[in-house]
Design a protein around this motif. Sequence first.
Motif, PDB file in Angstrom:
ATOM      1  N   ASN A  84      53.504  34.465 120.435  1.00 35.01           N
ATOM      2  CA  ASN A  84      54.890  34.918 120.265  1.00 35.01           C
ATOM      3  C   ASN A  84      55.593  35.182 121.591  1.00 35.01           C
ATOM      4  O   ASN A  84      56.736  35.664 121.595  1.00 35.01           O
ATOM      5  CB  ASN A  84      54.920  36.197 119.417  1.00 35.01           C
ATOM      6  CG  ASN A  84      54.620  35.930 117.958  1.00 35.01           C
ATOM      7  OD1 ASN A  84      55.496  35.544 117.192  1.00 35.01           O
ATOM      8  ND2 ASN A  84      53.376  36.128 117.577  1.00 35.01           N
TER       9      ASN A  84
ATOM     10  N   ALA B 228      62.945  38.577 119.829  1.00 35.35           N
ATOM     11  CA  ALA B 228      62.042  39.479 119.111  1.00 35.35           C
ATOM     12  C   ALA B 228      61.957  40.790 119.878  1.00 35.35           C
ATOM     13  O   ALA B 228      62.066  40.812 121.096  1.00 35.35           O
ATOM     14  CB  ALA B 228      60.653  38.852 118.958  1.00 35.35           C
TER      15      ALA B 228
ATOM     16  N   LEU C 160      59.244  33.801 122.098  1.00 32.62           N
ATOM     17  CA  LEU C 160      60.281  34.576 121.420  1.00 32.62           C
ATOM     18  C   LEU C 160      60.591  35.869 122.162  1.00 32.62           C
ATOM     19  O   LEU C 160      61.753  36.286 122.252  1.00 32.62           O
ATOM     20  CB  LEU C 160      59.842  34.899 119.991  1.00 32.62           C
ATOM     21  CG  LEU C 160      59.661  33.702 119.046  1.00 32.62           C
ATOM     22  CD1 LEU C 160      59.153  34.171 117.691  1.00 32.62           C
ATOM     23  CD2 LEU C 160      60.988  32.947 118.886  1.00 32.62           C
TER      24      LEU C 160
ATOM     25  N   LEU D 224      47.796  36.646 119.217  1.00 32.42           N
ATOM     26  CA  LEU D 224      49.089  36.655 118.526  1.00 32.42           C
ATOM     27  C   LEU D 224      50.228  36.939 119.495  1.00 32.42           C
ATOM     28  O   LEU D 224      51.319  36.351 119.388  1.00 32.42           O
ATOM     29  CB  LEU D 224      49.084  37.715 117.419  1.00 32.42           C
ATOM     30  CG  LEU D 224      48.208  37.437 116.193  1.00 32.42           C
ATOM     31  CD1 LEU D 224      48.295  38.605 115.223  1.00 32.42           C
ATOM     32  CD2 LEU D 224      48.641  36.141 115.509  1.00 32.42           C
TER      33      LEU D 224
END
Length: 309
Positions: free
Chosen positions: A174, A183, A177, A170
Amino acid sequence: MPLSHRLRNGLHSALMFGGLLGLLALLAALLSGPQLMPGIVFGGLILLIGASRVSPRWILRLYGARRMQPIDAPGLFHLRDELAERAGLEHVPEIYYIPTPVLNAFSIGRRRDAAIGLSDGLLHKLSSRELACVLAHELSHIRHNDVWVMTLADVLGQITRTLSLFGQILLLLNLPLLLLDEAHVPWPAILLLLAAPWLSILLQLGLSRSREFSADLGAVELTADPEGLAQALIRLETQQPAAPGRRARMRSEPSLLRSHPVTEQRIARLQELAHSAPYGGPNPRHSLHPGWPRAEHRPRRRWLSGFWH
């Protein structure tokens, strides 16, 4: 067994097992949040129950083991029966012969269906006194359900490592970002994801070493012979046939990465008990060794099972 030893080993095991549970809970909460936590807990319980029900005979087949009968080695079964009676075991564990020159002994299963595997090399190179102490060590593992405890610890570790891998995937998805500052970067969580697999392994190894110390002390309880067990440990350390480079790698491993305590540490603890424990071990009247041909093949790693024998 002195109360101080019992308390120290029990506390150490509780801390190691509690650490595994805490690490798993923290990682699960980080990845799933309160919504998915019940599902992860339920799945973990199913895995724990399934792992505890794996038949010991299935594992022994991977070693090519064969079940022994009293007629094969009367003295060995006399030792087993006397020590099992001293240990207060309701179900006497079966003995399996493993055709390998590697000096090895292990117990498997829970008290109600336990079995002990003894290698050809062990049966032929240990004296009756040393073999009695090794048998007592394995019976102590069975007496305290150590195999079951280590199985649960292994499942907890596997779940932790799986969750960590999932979290790292995960994180990679991500990563764009994070690089674009779109993020928030939760650095503590990222560090936990990276460190969790190694922490779980270290906790498992620590728990295993603690159980080995306890089994040594349990063997002394059953035989009143710490010197005999110390002699057996020395023989296991010095007469072990090894593949090229394997013994050197084993000796160079840091103590934190060993599943068993350093032999010198185990012997030192046994010597502390030697002055107060006169030898009172069983004295078999018959042959300890099975009448089968000697296993002379060179030890090697079995890639299908992952075992080395």
